[in-house]
Scaffold this motif. Structure first.
Motif, PDB file in Angstrom:
ATOM      1  N   ASP A  69      69.822 -19.435 -33.418  1.00 62.80           N
ATOM      2  CA  ASP A  69      70.424 -20.749 -33.176  1.00 62.80           C
ATOM      3  C   ASP A  69      69.474 -21.857 -33.646  1.00 62.80           C
ATOM      4  OD1 ASP A  69      71.282 -23.192 -31.943  1.00 62.80           O
ATOM      5  OD2 ASP A  69      72.365 -22.019 -30.449  1.00 62.80           O
ATOM      6  N   PRO A  70      69.988 -22.845 -34.392  1.00 61.37           N
ATOM      7  CA  PRO A  70      69.129 -23.955 -34.844  1.00 61.37           C
ATOM      8  C   PRO A  70      68.465 -24.699 -33.687  1.00 61.37           C
ATOM      9  CG  PRO A  70      71.302 -24.101 -35.868  1.00 61.37           C
ATOM     10  CD  PRO A  70      71.345 -22.972 -34.883  1.00 61.37           C
ATOM     11  N   ASP A  71      69.085 -24.679 -32.511  1.00 63.29           N
ATOM     12  CA  ASP A  71      68.499 -25.352 -31.351  1.00 63.29           C
ATOM     13  C   ASP A  71      67.216 -24.674 -30.871  1.00 63.29           C
ATOM     14  OD1 ASP A  71      70.500 -27.251 -31.333  1.00 63.29           O
ATOM     15  OD2 ASP A  71      71.732 -26.155 -29.891  1.00 63.29           O
ATOM     16  N   GLN A  72      66.962 -23.463 -31.331  1.00 61.44           N
ATOM     17  CA  GLN A  72      65.755 -22.729 -30.943  1.00 61.44           C
ATOM     18  C   GLN A  72      64.546 -23.080 -31.814  1.00 61.44           C
ATOM     19  OE1 GLN A  72      65.599 -20.794 -28.153  1.00 61.44           O
ATOM     20  NE2 GLN A  72      67.635 -21.677 -27.909  1.00 61.44           N
ATOM     21  N   VAL A  73      64.771 -23.850 -32.870  1.00 61.17           N
ATOM     22  CA  VAL A  73      63.697 -24.176 -33.812  1.00 61.17           C
ATOM     23  C   VAL A  73      62.815 -25.289 -33.242  1.00 61.17           C
ATOM     24  CG1 VAL A  73      63.141 -25.012 -36.139  1.00 61.17           C
ATOM     25  CG2 VAL A  73      65.113 -23.490 -35.786  1.00 61.17           C
ATOM     26  N   THR A  74      61.520 -25.047 -33.290  1.00 54.51           N
ATOM     27  CA  THR A  74      60.551 -26.072 -32.897  1.00 54.51           C
ATOM     28  C   THR A  74      59.715 -26.446 -34.117  1.00 54.51           C
ATOM     29  OG1 THR A  74      58.881 -24.460 -32.208  1.00 54.51           O
ATOM     30  CG2 THR A  74      60.418 -25.250 -30.517  1.00 54.51           C
ATOM     31  N   ARG A  84      52.325 -28.009 -41.516  1.00 51.53           N
ATOM     32  CA  ARG A  84      53.557 -28.134 -40.733  1.00 51.53           C
ATOM     33  C   ARG A  84      53.987 -26.726 -40.331  1.00 51.53           C
ATOM     34  NH1 ARG A  84      57.578 -30.552 -44.660  1.00 51.53           N
ATOM     35  NH2 ARG A  84      56.494 -29.099 -46.014  1.00 51.53           N
ATOM     36  N   VAL A  85      54.556 -26.595 -39.116  1.00 48.85           N
ATOM     37  CA  VAL A  85      54.944 -25.285 -38.609  1.00 48.85           C
ATOM     38  C   VAL A  85      56.340 -25.358 -38.008  1.00 48.85           C
ATOM     39  CG1 VAL A  85      54.358 -23.399 -37.034  1.00 48.85           C
ATOM     40  CG2 VAL A  85      52.532 -24.792 -38.033  1.00 48.85           C
ATOM     41  N   LEU A  86      57.223 -24.467 -38.462  1.00 45.58           N
ATOM     42  CA  LEU A  86      58.530 -24.268 -37.840  1.00 45.58           C
ATOM     43  C   LEU A  86      58.487 -22.917 -37.150  1.00 45.58           C
ATOM     44  CD1 LEU A  86      61.187 -25.352 -40.504  1.00 45.58           C
ATOM     45  CD2 LEU A  86      60.481 -26.577 -38.449  1.00 45.58           C
ATOM     46  N   ARG A  87      59.107 -22.833 -35.970  1.00 45.49           N
ATOM     47  CA  ARG A  87      59.102 -21.572 -35.228  1.00 45.49           C
ATOM     48  C   ARG A  87      60.405 -21.445 -34.455  1.00 45.49           C
ATOM     49  NH1 ARG A  87      54.187 -18.773 -33.070  1.00 45.49           N
ATOM     50  NH2 ARG A  87      55.043 -17.008 -31.969  1.00 45.49           N
ATOM     51  N   ALA A  88      60.941 -20.226 -34.423  1.00 45.03           N
ATOM     52  CA  ALA A  88      62.153 -19.954 -33.656  1.00 45.03           C
ATOM     53  C   ALA A  88      62.154 -18.489 -33.248  1.00 45.03           C
ATOM     54  CB  ALA A  88      63.399 -20.259 -34.485  1.00 45.03           C
ATOM     55  N   THR A  89      62.720 -18.225 -32.083  1.00 46.36           N
ATOM     56  CA  THR A  89      62.824 -16.856 -31.581  1.00 46.36           C
ATOM     57  C   THR A  89      64.262 -16.603 -31.162  1.00 46.36           C
ATOM     58  OG1 THR A  89      60.545 -16.863 -30.802  1.00 46.36           O
ATOM     59  CG2 THR A  89      61.999 -15.227 -29.832  1.00 46.36           C
ATOM     60  N   THR A 100      58.316 -17.649 -38.046  1.00 47.82           N
ATOM     61  CA  THR A 100      57.418 -18.795 -38.154  1.00 47.82           C
ATOM     62  C   THR A 100      57.187 -19.108 -39.627  1.00 47.82           C
ATOM     63  OG1 THR A 100      56.287 -18.067 -36.140  1.00 47.82           O
ATOM     64  CG2 THR A 100      55.179 -19.747 -37.457  1.00 47.82           C
ATOM     65  N   ALA A 101      57.211 -20.382 -39.966  1.00 49.11           N
ATOM     66  CA  ALA A 101      56.923 -20.819 -41.340  1.00 49.11           C
ATOM     67  C   ALA A 101      55.794 -21.837 -41.305  1.00 49.11           C
ATOM     68  CB  ALA A 101      58.158 -21.434 -41.981  1.00 49.11           C
ATOM     69  N   TYR A 102      54.859 -21.651 -42.218  1.00 49.65           N
ATOM     70  CA  TYR A 102      53.733 -22.570 -42.367  1.00 49.65           C
ATOM     71  C   TYR A 102      53.829 -23.207 -43.743  1.00 49.65           C
ATOM     72  CZ  TYR A 102      51.907 -19.737 -38.548  1.00 49.65           C
ATOM     73  OH  TYR A 102      51.747 -19.078 -37.361  1.00 49.65           O
ATOM     74  N   ALA A 103      53.675 -24.512 -43.793  1.00 49.33           N
ATOM     75  CA  ALA A 103      53.733 -25.223 -45.072  1.00 49.33           C
ATOM     76  C   ALA A 103      52.729 -26.371 -45.057  1.00 49.33           C
ATOM     77  CB  ALA A 103      55.132 -25.773 -45.321  1.00 49.33           C
ATOM     78  N   ASP A 104      52.165 -26.635 -46.222  1.00 45.95           N
ATOM     79  CA  ASP A 104      51.259 -27.773 -46.347  1.00 45.95           C
ATOM     80  C   ASP A 104      52.028 -29.051 -46.066  1.00 45.95           C
ATOM     81  OD1 ASP A 104      49.126 -26.174 -47.069  1.00 45.95           O
ATOM     82  OD2 ASP A 104      49.516 -26.389 -49.211  1.00 45.95           O
TER      83      ASP A 104
END
Length: 117
Positions: A69-74, A84-89, A100-104
């Motif tokens: 669910d997109p609502d789970q993304v932090t 920058r870090v995106l994370r969802a479970t 988890t995604a890591y990006a400059d």
């Protein structure tokens, strides 16, 4: 505490990894992390995997494929604002999957005041 589990005891995470390998083979390969500390969890991480440098686009492809669910993304920033870090479970195939995604971070815009440049 002992973490000497058998592979059989790690079945939830291993089963979901096999399922993901079959169903998501068309997506860029993530780093995969399994641990006997949490045998019901699989962690996938993305590190600058897209040729355009936009790891977050690849994160969205994975999130959609996993049905998280997109609502789970932090979103957060680390490394003094450089990463920058995106994370969802979410659940997938009988286990919890953390993506988890890591990006400059884009270079900060510097402004100059006073005087001609």
């Amino acid at each position: 505490m002992s973490y000497a589990l058998t592979l059989e005891e790690m079945t939830p995470a291993l089963r979901v990894l096999r399922l993901i390998a079959a169903e998501c083979a068309h997506l860029p390969a993530p780093f995969v992390h399994l641990t006997p500390i949490e045998p019901e969890r699989l962690e996938l991480s993305l590190h600058d995997v897209d040729l355009t440098g936009d790891t977050f686009n690849v994160f969205e492809l994975w999130r959609e494929a996993l049905g998280i669910d997109p609502d789970q993304v932090t979103f957060r920033v680390q490394g003094n604002g450089r990463t920058r870090v995106l994370r969802a479970t979410g659940p997938y195939g009988g286990a919890d999957v953390t993506l988890t995604a890591y990006a400059d971070a884009p270079a900060a815009v510097t402004t100059t005041t006073g005087g001609a440049a």
